[in-house]
Design an enzyme around this catalytic site. Structure first.
Site, short mmCIF file in Angstrom:
data_model
loop_
_atom_site.label_atom_id
_atom_site.label_comp_id
_atom_site.label_asym_id
_atom_site.label_seq_id
_atom_site.Cartn_x
_atom_site.Cartn_y
_atom_site.Cartn_z
N HIS A 1 0.81 -1.23 0.00
CA HIS A 1 0.00 0.00 0.00
C HIS A 1 0.84 1.29 0.00
O HIS A 1 0.38 2.33 0.44
CB HIS A 1 -0.96 -0.01 1.19
CG HIS A 1 -0.27 0.01 2.53
ND1 HIS A 1 -0.81 -0.58 3.65
CD2 HIS A 1 0.90 0.54 2.93
CE1 HIS A 1 0.02 -0.41 4.67
NE2 HIS A 1 1.05 0.28 4.27
N HIS B 1 -2.10 4.47 9.75
CA HIS B 1 -0.73 4.91 10.06
C HIS B 1 -0.78 6.18 10.90
O HIS B 1 -0.38 7.26 10.44
CB HIS B 1 0.05 5.15 8.78
CG HIS B 1 0.19 3.96 7.89
ND1 HIS B 1 -0.83 3.45 7.13
CD2 HIS B 1 1.26 3.16 7.65
CE1 HIS B 1 -0.39 2.40 6.45
NE2 HIS B 1 0.86 2.19 6.75
N HIS C 1 9.98 -4.20 4.22
CA HIS C 1 10.45 -2.81 4.23
C HIS C 1 10.72 -2.34 5.64
O HIS C 1 10.13 -2.83 6.60
CB HIS C 1 9.50 -1.86 3.50
CG HIS C 1 8.10 -1.65 4.02
ND1 HIS C 1 7.21 -2.68 4.26
CD2 HIS C 1 7.43 -0.52 4.33
CE1 HIS C 1 6.05 -2.18 4.67
NE2 HIS C 1 6.16 -0.87 4.73
N GLU D 1 3.63 -5.61 8.75
CA GLU D 1 2.32 -5.38 8.11
C GLU D 1 1.81 -6.66 7.45
O GLU D 1 0.60 -6.83 7.27
CB GLU D 1 2.42 -4.26 7.06
CG GLU D 1 2.61 -2.88 7.68
CD GLU D 1 2.70 -1.76 6.64
OE1 GLU D 1 2.54 -0.60 7.03
OE2 GLU D 1 2.94 -2.03 5.44
C1 DHB Z 1 6.20 3.38 2.69
C2 DHB Z 1 5.63 2.13 2.87
C3 DHB Z 1 4.57 1.96 3.75
O1 DHB Z 1 3.97 0.75 4.02
C4 DHB Z 1 4.04 3.05 4.42
O2 DHB Z 1 2.97 2.86 5.21
C5 DHB Z 1 4.61 4.31 4.26
C6 DHB Z 1 5.70 4.47 3.39
C7 DHB Z 1 7.33 3.58 1.75
O3 DHB Z 1 7.90 2.62 1.22
O4 DHB Z 1 7.69 4.74 1.51
FE FE Z 2 2.40 0.94 5.71
#
Ligand code: DHB
Ligand code: FE
Length: 290
Positions: free
Chosen positions: A13, A60, A194, A241
């Site tokens: 997302h 978030h 990530h 997540e």
């Molecule tokens: C990014 C990824 C995410 O899941 C998020 O909530 C905010 C930023 C990113 O890769 O920049």
């Molecule tokens: Fe996220």
């Protein structure tokens, strides 16, 4: 005839994906391969548009702050405003809810011993709107009502994979006991690997992600046993997540003794912003197309 679960959809997302769409950058060389991976999904969605979507995502710190942190929350509202996350709300349609089905799911799932927070007013952030954009493009209105299910994966303690899988099973039971012949999809969003901050910011683990997708398809019951620390270590701090994908997976027939789903589409791309983008569509093998 009652409602049924027809498919589950999984996708990252990343907010920058929303910004690329909203600012007409999808054909740029950096973005083109990412959006190309969702073209088959948009075609599939056009042919398999559901009557409602239970969309599992994480807020978030948009609707909820550190003042109040529900582990599992269900939206029972008629509409959800698109959140302003600092740059103004995304130019996407307002999200229509399904108060009656949502209230039924809340009732059923709470009676199955899950403590859901009932949310009657909530702005929805990129966690919910970016997956809608990826699957539906840029319509004037979203093609069906959405029931948001927000999961806390931002502030520890977060729910276990096992609890997420079990919640998915309870959501399936709830949908199947709704007295209207609705075709319902359950979506799991967020991930894949990530990490957005700290010394390991930028971490991507393609090997972990591929194994996660394989196991999500073929062996979700064992995938649900993966401890948090494995996500954290292997997939980065925001890789957690991915536990939300187990909620959607738990809603599929094979976890209730039925047959395994069919893989309609699988896609993986690195990078989008700081994130490895993963995407799956699993359809119930017994489900007729509407
Ligand atoms: C990014 C990824 C995410 O899941 C998020 O909530 C905010 C930023 C990113 O890769 O920049
Ligand atoms: Fe996220």
């Amino acid at each position: 005839m009652n409602a049924r679960v027809s498919a589950s959809v999984y996708t990252s997302h990343v907010p920058a994906i929303g910004a690329a769409l909203d600012n007409d950058k999808t054909a740029e060389p950096h973005w083109e391969p990412l959006f190309a991976g969702y073209e088959p999904s948009k075609v599939w969605m056009r042919d398999n548009t559901p009557d409602a979507i239970v969309l599992v995502y994480n807020d978030h710190a948009t609707a909820f702050s550190l003042d109040m942190i529900p582990t599992f929350a269900i939206g029972t509202a008629a509409t959800y405003a698109v959140a302003d996350e600092g740059w103004g709300p995304r130019p996407v349609p307002e999200v229509q809810g399904h108060p009656d089905l949502a209230a039924h799911i809340a009732h059923s799932v709470i009676q199955q011993d899950f403590d859901l927070t009932i949310v009657n007013r909530m702005d929805v952030d990129h966690g919910l709107t970016v997956p809608l954009s990826l699957m539906f493009g840029r319509p004037d209105s979203w093609p069906c009502p959405i029931i948001p299910v927000a999961v806390n994966v931002v502030q520890y303690p977060v729910p276990s994979g096992q609890r997420c899988l079990n919640l998915g099973k309870a959501i399936r039971n709830a949908i199947e006991s709704y007295d209207e012949p609705l075709n319902v999809q359950v979506w799991g969003t967020g991930g894949m690997s990530h990490q957005l901050q700290g010394p390991r910011a930028g971490l991507i683990n393609a090997e972990f992600d591929a194994a996660f997708l394989d196991q999500l398809i073929a062996d979700p019951a064992n995938l649900a046993l993966k401890p948090h620390v494995d996500y954290l270590r292997e997939a980065g701090s925001e890789g957690i997540e991915l536990v939300m994908w187990l909620i959607a997976r738990g809603a599929m027939a094979d976890l209730a003794g039925g047959s395994a789903p069919t893989v309609e589409h699988r896609f993986y791309h690195v990078p989008a912003s700081n994130t490895a983008v993963g995407h799956l569509i699993l359809a119930e093998s017994g489900a007729e197309t509407p």
